[in-house]
Write an enzyme that holds these catalytic residues in place. Structure first.
Site, mmCIF file in Angstrom:
data_model
loop_
_atom_site.group_PDB
_atom_site.id
_atom_site.type_symbol
_atom_site.label_atom_id
_atom_site.label_comp_id
_atom_site.label_asym_id
_atom_site.label_seq_id
_atom_site.Cartn_x
_atom_site.Cartn_y
_atom_site.Cartn_z
ATOM 1 N N LYS A 2 -15.247 -1.626 -11.883
ATOM 2 C CA LYS A 2 -15.604 -2.874 -11.218
ATOM 3 C C LYS A 2 -16.129 -3.911 -12.200
ATOM 4 O O LYS A 2 -15.757 -5.087 -12.149
ATOM 5 C CB LYS A 2 -16.645 -2.604 -10.124
ATOM 6 C CG LYS A 2 -16.106 -1.873 -8.905
ATOM 7 C CD LYS A 2 -15.063 -2.704 -8.176
ATOM 8 C CE LYS A 2 -14.612 -2.047 -6.875
ATOM 9 N NZ LYS A 2 -13.582 -2.832 -6.170
ATOM 10 N N SER A 37 0.859 -1.183 0.000
ATOM 11 C CA SER A 37 0.000 0.000 0.000
ATOM 12 C C SER A 37 0.891 1.228 0.000
ATOM 13 O O SER A 37 2.111 1.120 0.148
ATOM 14 C CB SER A 37 -0.917 0.010 1.235
ATOM 15 O OG SER A 37 -0.156 -0.024 2.431
#
Length: 236
Positions: free
Chosen positions: A153, A32
């Protein structure tokens, strides 16, 4: 010891999942932009808006922790627009969102498969290799303001479906879309459960067989099949 890589590791789903896998003997690597998990999990700085850096991430994880047999892509970019103006998004913001939600996952899935191939049957063990993408209801529905988010998505949903049902049917590789719902099938606008994700994701990784690629699930119940929902209007 097998290796888990979590891309987009936050304090909720990421932390719970890392703990669950570590508790059953996995080495855990987390990636991250900033380190937010327990420092016992090896952290790699990674920006999902830059898909060209994904191969480098996997190379570093291989060298320092091990080749991942389980990869969980948990990063997302939820850019929201005015419902009546879906084209207000600047093109650079659109590209950035698509990179996080679709392009980086596409590259990560490819790098995961390379790792599965290098591990081979012996290295993967009876459980095989697993790639999980943390999704939501936007792969089957539309909702005001979520046009760009939903486009990313649904594209990745198609990728997961294709990998699970077409590309690797003869390989011990599994591909999943994780989508936590309320018990009535409605999406969770807030309050995703880290432990519920961790429980399901570990179960999927441990099962050597490909289950339904779209894993809609409810906390405390696990996998539940819901009717398709064409639109969703969040309550104000």
């Amino acid at each position: 010891m097998p290796t888990l890589l979590i891309i987009g590791a936050g304090s909720r789903v990421g932390q719970a999942t890392a703990e669950a896998f570590a508790n059953v003997g996995y080495k855990v690597a987390v990636a991250s932009r900033t380190a937010r998990l327990d420092p016992k999990f090896k952290h790699f700085v990674f920006d999902a808006t830059k898909p060209e850096t994904v191969p480098g991430l996997f190379k570093e994880v291989r060298k320092i922790v091990g080749i991942p047999s389980v990869v969980i892509y948990n990063a997302y970019a939820a850019h929201i627009t005015k419902p009546e103006d879906p084209f207000e998004t600047p093109i650079d913001q659109f590209h950035s969102s698509m990179n996080v939600n679709t392009t980086s996952p596409w590259v990560a899935a490819g790098e995961s498969v390379k790792g599965f191939e290098d591990l081979g049957t012996e290295g993967l063990g009876a459980e095989g290799g697993t790639f999980i993408y943390t999704g939501n209801i936007l792969n089957i529905t539309v909702s005001p303001g979520f046009s760009t988010f939903g486009m990313g998505k649904i594209a990745t949903s198609h990728l997961i479906q294709h990998l699970a049902l077409v590309s690797y049917l003869d390989k011990p590789y599994k591909f999943y879309w994780g989508d936590q719902r309320l018990s009535d099938g409605q999406p969770l606008a807030t309050g995703l459960s880290g432990p519920a994700h961790a429980e399901l994701y570990l179960e999927l990784a441990k099962d050597p067989k490909q289950r339904a690629w779209m894993q809609t699930f409810v906390k405390g119940q696990g996998y539940v099949v819901f009717p398709r929902q064409e639109s969703w209007y969040p309550s104000s």
